[in-house]
Design an enzyme around this catalytic site. Structure first.
Site, mmCIF file in Angstrom:
data_model
loop_
_atom_site.group_PDB
_atom_site.id
_atom_site.type_symbol
_atom_site.label_atom_id
_atom_site.label_comp_id
_atom_site.label_asym_id
_atom_site.label_seq_id
_atom_site.Cartn_x
_atom_site.Cartn_y
_atom_site.Cartn_z
ATOM 1 N N GLU A 177 41.790 48.206 20.960
ATOM 2 C CA GLU A 177 41.704 48.854 22.270
ATOM 3 C C GLU A 177 43.094 49.098 22.865
ATOM 4 O OE1 GLU A 177 37.445 47.640 24.092
ATOM 5 O OE2 GLU A 177 38.928 46.028 24.147
ATOM 6 N N TYR A 201 43.622 39.531 49.988
ATOM 7 C CA TYR A 201 44.324 39.336 48.725
ATOM 8 C C TYR A 201 43.943 40.360 47.669
ATOM 9 C CZ TYR A 201 45.307 35.172 51.307
ATOM 10 O OH TYR A 201 45.695 34.338 52.309
#
Length: 213
Positions: free
Chosen positions: A75, A121
């Site tokens: 990949e 965050y």
């Protein structure tokens, strides 16, 4: 091999092992890469992130040619798509982590904003996450679809597959992947509840204050 490359190889093996120990990668799932100069270090194909040998990490040149180490992950195109479309990208982490992968399987996941701003965050470290349509694992079209996003996203969810997250360096990319997974967990466990998202104004303020690469 320069000292910088040696240190990066050791860091990659250490961080990959940490991801594996904490269940963010199982079996031979997932792959990680980082740039060293114009070249790319990448975890080998059919390897477990729990026991990466620093000396056997694959090395590719800027054109994606295999120039050292074991054969790279099949990949690799996922990683190269980010490097080619985001000039300041220094590392890419692809996981099959449980909660983010679960989110990628849900029909009602917003394809243009998979990870709503539940916490500051996730805005600071990940940003908006795009859903990439399903293709079978190993199909280069996944990389082509990431490249077609023109570098507008630091992270994507591959439908029914898992997250791919980029960062300015390897540590940043790993931290962003972890933040995405934790936020996906929050989204899944608050489903059906009236979650309070950050306002558009709060998101814009965070984006100004914590601009990503």
């Amino acid at each position: 091999m320069t000292l910088n490359e040696r240190e990066l190889r050791l860091q990659m093996a250490e961080l990959c092992a940490s991801l594996f120990r904490r269940g963010l990668s199982v079996g031979t799932a997932g792959n990680v890469s980082a740039k060293v100069g114009d070249d790319i270090l990448m975890t080998p194909t059919n390897s477990t992130l729990g026991s990466i040998d620093p000396e056997r990490i694959s090395k590719l040149d800027a054109q994606g040619n295999h120039i050292g180490g074991d054969k790279p992950t099949k990949e690799s195109f996922l990683h190269r798509a980010f490097y080619e479309s985001r000039p300041h990208c220094g590392a890419v982490v692809h996981l099959h982590s449980t909660w983010a992968t679960a989110l990628s399987c849900l029909e009602d996941t917003d394809p243009d904003n998979c990870i709503p701003p539940l916490t500051p965050y996730v805005v600071m470290r990940v940003g908006t996450v795009k859903l990439v349509p399903y293709v079978k694992p190993g199909d280069p079209r996944a990389g082509e679809m990431i490249a077609e996003l023109n570098g507008d996203y630091t992270a994507v969810l591959l439908a029914n597959h898992g997250p791919v997250v980029s960062g300015k360096d390897l540590f940043s990319a790993v931290c962003a992947a972890e933040e995405l997974e934790e936020t996906a967990k929050l989204l899944m466990i608050t489903q059906g509840m009236r979650a309070r998202l950050l306002s558009d104004e709060a998101v814009a303020d965070l984006q100004r204050s914590f601009a990503k690469m």
